[in-house]
Design a protein around this motif. Structure first.
Motif, PDB file in Angstrom:
ATOM      1  N   SER A 326       6.545  25.196  38.536  1.00 42.33           N
ATOM      2  CA  SER A 326       6.416  24.112  39.488  1.00 42.33           C
ATOM      3  C   SER A 326       5.003  23.548  39.486  1.00 42.33           C
ATOM      4  O   SER A 326       4.017  24.292  39.581  1.00 42.33           O
ATOM      5  N   TRP A 328       4.202  21.549  41.899  1.00 41.14           N
ATOM      6  CA  TRP A 328       3.979  21.286  43.311  1.00 41.14           C
ATOM      7  C   TRP A 328       3.374  22.495  44.023  1.00 41.14           C
ATOM      8  O   TRP A 328       2.427  22.366  44.788  1.00 41.14           O
ATOM      9  N   ASN A 329       3.929  23.694  43.752  1.00 40.37           N
ATOM     10  CA  ASN A 329       3.412  24.887  44.430  1.00 40.37           C
ATOM     11  C   ASN A 329       2.811  25.908  43.479  1.00 40.37           C
ATOM     12  O   ASN A 329       2.137  26.827  43.919  1.00 40.37           O
ATOM     13  N   GLU A 332       6.750  28.780  41.623  1.00 40.30           N
ATOM     14  CA  GLU A 332       8.175  28.824  41.332  1.00 40.30           C
ATOM     15  C   GLU A 332       8.415  28.607  39.843  1.00 40.30           C
ATOM     16  O   GLU A 332       7.735  27.813  39.195  1.00 40.30           O
ATOM     17  N   SER A 346      10.006  33.375  41.411  1.00 41.86           N
ATOM     18  CA  SER A 346       8.686  33.102  41.963  1.00 41.86           C
ATOM     19  C   SER A 346       7.715  34.172  41.477  1.00 41.86           C
ATOM     20  O   SER A 346       8.041  35.363  41.495  1.00 41.86           O
ATOM     21  N   HIS A 476       8.209  16.890  45.528  1.00 39.32           N
ATOM     22  CA  HIS A 476       7.952  18.240  46.021  1.00 39.32           C
ATOM     23  C   HIS A 476       8.866  19.254  45.334  1.00 39.32           C
ATOM     24  O   HIS A 476       9.112  20.327  45.891  1.00 39.32           O
TER      25      HIS A 476
END
Length: 605
Positions: A326, A328-329, A332, A346, A476
């Motif tokens: 990911s 975005w974060n 993930e 994760s 997101h």
């Protein structure tokens, strides 16, 4: 920019139907844009454009699709070994401005005006007009699998089945043709570096926050970092040590810009491996100034895997076809498994202790589904190669035997599937559950590295025929998307696992899906020679297959089961060899360009 009324000054295109919520009227511009994109992607998508056609564009499968320069450019490549650079709104390149700086010195190119003019006329009527600005002949001798533009530069790096990594640079002209028309560049004009560090087919590129650094992964099981600021001789064995080496073929690599010190690799293994470049450890030789060897450059800190194989999946044939981290974060992870679903992990999750539920077995039970053709000896891989007539005789004999012994059974089995699918699946799952469980200690080069298990599984598609990538969707990463063997691509809601849409993206198979970094725009490619663009629909979507979702999912489940069965595999292989023999005979008999085209296969794995 704090006023939402000035959102058009962002120089971003989005459908006119989007409305800005009043609660975000005075929010920062980037927050407004993210909210608009998220809202757009929550609705139905539809096809808004096609890049390519019968007499223009790519002439083979499009394996590589990537956005560059903040979404201003779209880079594509594939089996025709050419790089095509597409730009939105070609009107900005027809003004003739800045032509002196658009092309480098001593640059000669040819212009394909007819095809470009045809596309420009059609594109001007579309909501997302794209035109091909540059065509680069890579010089690769086999399929191009991936192409990425390096950040803060106009350099484009490619990887191919010929085991080479190549870097090209045509200056600012790559994004804006000096004539406003499609420009062609030869390999001699554009190629600035050829790297032969890998000994296997190179499959993927991951860029870093630098115009000079990028990572590649190949089927030789190695992950390498390339630094264009330095040079070395690959033929003399002076290549820098790889960052990681695994004893099996690798085909995918993923990295998040939020955690660039970590990367995930996968391939012909039931596990994906997370390496951390911060965990190089202390080595006496390194402290003395000696570069670390291949085993000490990085450390494998986690493995990602499943608790069991898919129903019918053969042990030893596990394969991870796609991976994504990911943006975005940063924590993930998505993994797509051949013959199985898409799994969400994760890096923050703690590994779970494995409980071996299989128990000890002193007596081996017979396998009722054992293939009847396991005793047949395959043709020897040594000696003289088989010629066209030999192939035909062997295949015809095998087809007669296979069809006589299996086709009737296949028809009988299929006629009973609709009534017995549920019962048979439950019985087979209960019978083989112990055999399908994974043991982290089984056949892996990092047996002592703890395993992280998935948070969620996404199903409904079919991943058998080709290697399919996987991706997040939304500003997101709210959605997850993957291609399928039925020519569709699927979109799931990440938070619930709910399937929200099925869209037709290819006439045969969808392999690659790339979302625009700022707009609700998705580029899709597969076996076709074109790239399809999808954006929020206006009215009833023409290419959504949501109304047939249940039938599509059922057919994909059946196709996955048939694709994994021994009999189906034998028949598919026989058809493949027969088609190859026919194409070879056509070429030998002077079949012309059409016969030669049949020999070109979209090998995407």
């Amino acid at each position: 920019m704090d006023d939402a009324n000035d959102i058009d000054d962002l120089n971003l295109r989005s459908p006119w139907s989007l409305r800005i919520p009043l609660t975000l009227k005075y929010a920062p511009a980037n927050r407004i844009n993210r909210a608009r994109v998220a809202r757009a992607l929550s609705g139905r998508l539809d096809r808004v454009g096609v890049l390519g056609g019968e007499d223009w564009g790519h002439t083979g499968c499009v394996n590589a699709v990537s956005w560059a320069q903040g979404g201003e450019l779209l880079i594509t490549s594939g089996d025709d070994t050419k790089i095509r650079v597409w730009r939105m709104d070609p009107s900005s390149s027809t003004t003739g401005a800045d032509t002196s700086s658009s092309s480098g010195p001593n640059r000669s190119s040819s212009v394909t005006a007819d095809s470009t003019q045809k596309w420009s006329n059609a594109a001007s009527q579309e909501e997302y007009p794209f035109a091909c600005q540059s065509v680069i002949s890579t010089g690769h001798t086999q399929n191009v699998f991936n192409a990425q533009m390096l950040p803060f530069s106009t350099r484009i790096a490619t990887v191919s089945g010929d085991r080479q990594v190549r870097v090209f640079d045509v200056g600012d002209a790559v994004g804006q043709s000096p004539t406003g028309r499609e420009m062609e560049y030869t390999t001699r004009e554009s190629c600035i570096r050829v790297l032969r560090c890998h000994s296997g087919r190179t499959k993927r590129i991951i860029t870093e926050d630098s115009p000079n650094l990028f990572l590649t992964v190949a089927e030789d099981g190695q992950v390498r970092q390339h630094d264009l600021r330095t040079s070395h001789s690959c033929t003399s064995g002076a290549c820098p040590a790889p960052l990681a080496t695994l004893p099996h073929e690798l085909s995918i690599i993923a990295l998040s810009p939020l955690t660039p010190y970590q990367f995930i690799v996968g391939g012909e293994s039931p596990y994906a491996h997370l390496f951390d470049r911060r965990h190089a450890g202390r080595y006496l030789h390194a402290e003395w100034g000696v570069p670390p060897d291949a085993d000490s450059a990085t450390t494998c800190v986690r493995r990602f895997g499943r608790r069991s194989r898919a129903n019918g999946e053969r042990k030893g044939y596990e394969h991870i076809t796609g991976a994504r981290m990911s943006a975005w974060n940063g924590h993930e992870v998505l993994l797509s498994y051949h013959s199985d679903g898409v799994f969400l992990y994760s890096t923050r999750d703690e590994p779970e202790l494995f409980e071996d539920k299989r128990g000890s077995r002193s007596i081996l039970t017979p396998n009722a589904n054992q293939r009847r053709f396991s005793t047949a000896k395959p043709p020897s891989s040594h000696g003289e190669p088989l010629t066209g007539p030999d192939v035909e005789m062997i295949v015809e004999d095998q087809l007669e035997s296979l069809l006589a012994d299996n086709v009737i059974d296949d028809i009988d089995d299929q006629s009973q599937e609709d009534d017995e699918d549920g019962d048979n699946d439950d019985a087979e799952e209960d019978e083989d559950e112990g055999d399908r469980l994974f043991n982290p200690k089984d056949a892996d080069s990092h047996q002592d590295v703890p395993v992280v298990y998935p948070r969620m599984r996404f199903t409904g598609h079919c991943n058998i025929e080709t290697v399919k990538d996987v991706n997040f969707l939304g500003p997101h990463d709210e959605f997850i998307t993957s291609g399928s063997d039925d020519g569709n691509f699927f979109i799931w809601r990440k938070s619930t696992g709910e399937l929200v849409d099925i869209l037709e993206g290819d006439q045969q198979v969808v392999n690659v899906i790339e979302t625009h970094p700022h707009l609700p725009l998705v580029a899709v490619s597969g076996i076709d020679t074109t790239v399809k663009l999808f954006a929020p629909a206006r009215g009833v979507p023409s290419f959504s297959r949501w109304n047939n979702a249940e039938t599509i999912k059922k057919n994909n489940t059946r196709a996955s089961r048939m694709g994994l069965s021994g009999r189906s595999a034998e028949l598919q292989f026989a058809r493949l060899v027969l088609n190859y023999g026919q194409a070879l005979r056509g070429t030998r008999d002077g079949g012309g360009e059409q016969s030669e085209t049949q020999l070109t296969q979209c090998i995407n794995q």
